[in-house]
Enzyme design. Structure first.
Site, short mmCIF file in Angstrom:
data_model
loop_
_atom_site.label_atom_id
_atom_site.label_comp_id
_atom_site.label_asym_id
_atom_site.label_seq_id
_atom_site.Cartn_x
_atom_site.Cartn_y
_atom_site.Cartn_z
N ASP A 2 -0.55 -6.14 2.28
CA ASP A 2 -1.87 -5.54 2.46
C ASP A 2 -1.78 -4.20 3.19
OD1 ASP A 2 -4.55 -5.48 2.16
OD2 ASP A 2 -5.00 -6.82 3.83
N GLY A 3 -2.69 -3.29 2.85
CA GLY A 3 -2.81 -2.04 3.60
C GLY A 3 -2.47 -0.80 2.80
N ARG A 15 -5.76 5.75 -3.78
CA ARG A 15 -5.28 4.38 -3.57
C ARG A 15 -4.02 4.13 -4.38
NH1 ARG A 15 -8.40 0.78 -1.19
NH2 ARG A 15 -7.51 -0.93 -2.36
N ASN A 50 -8.05 -10.05 -7.39
CA ASN A 50 -7.84 -8.61 -7.59
C ASN A 50 -8.30 -8.12 -8.97
OD1 ASN A 50 -4.73 -8.39 -5.65
ND2 ASN A 50 -6.85 -7.97 -5.03
C1 FPP Z 1 -3.34 -4.93 -1.14
O1 FPP Z 1 -3.58 -3.71 -0.46
C2 FPP Z 1 -2.30 -4.72 -2.13
C3 FPP Z 1 -2.44 -4.97 -3.46
C4 FPP Z 1 -3.66 -5.55 -4.06
C5 FPP Z 1 -1.37 -4.66 -4.42
C6 FPP Z 1 0.04 -4.84 -3.94
C7 FPP Z 1 0.93 -4.11 -4.85
C8 FPP Z 1 2.05 -3.42 -4.47
C9 FPP Z 1 2.58 -3.44 -3.11
C10 FPP Z 1 2.83 -2.61 -5.44
C11 FPP Z 1 3.17 -3.23 -6.74
C12 FPP Z 1 3.93 -4.50 -6.61
C13 FPP Z 1 5.20 -4.67 -7.03
C14 FPP Z 1 5.84 -6.00 -6.95
C15 FPP Z 1 5.98 -3.57 -7.56
P1 FPP Z 1 -5.06 -3.08 -0.52
O2 FPP Z 1 -5.16 -2.24 -1.73
O3 FPP Z 1 -6.07 -4.18 -0.43
O4 FPP Z 1 -5.08 -2.21 0.78
P2 FPP Z 1 -6.33 -1.97 1.73
O5 FPP Z 1 -6.74 -3.32 2.28
O6 FPP Z 1 -5.80 -1.07 2.79
O7 FPP Z 1 -7.41 -1.34 0.89
#
Ligand code: FPP
Length: 234
Positions: A2-3, A15, A50
């Site tokens: 997350d983050g 983003r 998501n």
């Molecule tokens: C949550 O952060 C993260 C995600 C929904 C996606 C995670 C994906 C990756 C790390 C990259 C792709 C994965 C692989 C395995 C290559 P957020 O978007 O909710 O962050 P925020 O809470 O700060 O808005």
């Protein structure tokens, strides 16, 4: 993981840039875990919830996943890593599901580490699906209601191929599980860090592991209980 969004926002980036940098952390942390001989690493890459994000963000995450699967393939194979998934992966677009299926098939015999991607994953959905399958077996008369114990439920979960969950790390300062491995987290040690996932590096991983190492895991027993057990096993 997350983050990513907040990491990007702080820098005036999109983003997508945050997710892109998050994918770099995936590489760093996977490499570190392999080096440390960690048996299994499960990454919460895309939750069932998501799908409700804006279409453009979902599409960019799918494109990133596809790129990851194609680019990491050689390293995963060279490092004897078995790639698996948990989640409703039938919902993924073919641009992801095809390279994913190829890598799952080709890495199936690898034995040094399990790298499991949680994709279209939800812990409640995992339990719900398992319960429905068990209920069907009971209705069919192939399973006795009394046989539905914790072991039987665990064996029905998407994650049944994984070892017990020892350490669960949540980045970005949120203090909740957000539907991740709810059943498996029963006795997992939890590590919460304010570090945003794109900034999460090997030092942060080492800090989490060191914290895990210093904890006493009693699994409902008392200290004396455990001491007696250890002595009996000597
Ligand atoms: C949550 O952060 C993260 C995600 C929904 C996606 C995670 C994906 C990756 C790390 C990259 C792709 C994965 C692989 C395995 C290559 P957020 O978007 O909710 O962050 P925020 O809470 O700060 O808005």
């Amino acid at each position: 993981m997350d983050g990513n969004g907040r990491w990007a926002l702080k820098r005036g980036l999109s983003r997508f840039e945050g997710h892109n940098k998050g994918a770099d952390s995936v590489r760093t942390i996977t490499r570190a875990c392999r080096r440390l001989d960690i048996r299994a690493l499960t990454l919460y890459a895309f939750s069932e919830q998501n799908w409700n994000r804006p279409v453009a963000e979902v599409e960019s995450l799918m494109a990133l996943l596809r790129r990851y699967l194609l680019e990491e393939r050689a390293e995963i194979m060279e490092n004897d890593i078995r790639l698996t998934t948990i989640g409703r992966t039938h919902r993924l677009p073919s641009s992801v599901s095809e390279p994913l299926a190829d890598l799952i098939r080709d890495s199936a015999g690898n034995q040094s580490m399990d790298l499991c991607l949680a994709l279209s994953y939800g812990g409640q959905e995992e339990l719900g699906d398992a319960m429905r399958r068990l209920a069907q077996q009971v209705a069919d008369g192939t399973l006795a209601p009394d046989a539905v114990d914790e072991q039987r439920i665990g064996a029905e979960l998407w994650s049944s191929h994984l070892p017990p969950l020892d350490l669960l790390i949540r980045t970005s300062g949120e203090l909740r599980l957000s539907n991740f491995m709810l059943w498996q987290a029963a006795y997992a040690e939890l590590f919460f860090t304010p570090t945003l996932w794109p900034d999460f590096c090997e030092d942060d991983l080492n800090e989490a592991i060191e914290s895990f190492r210093l904890r006493e895991r009693r699994f409902g027993r008392t200290d004396e209980n455990i001491e007696a057990l250890l002595q009996a096993n000597d």
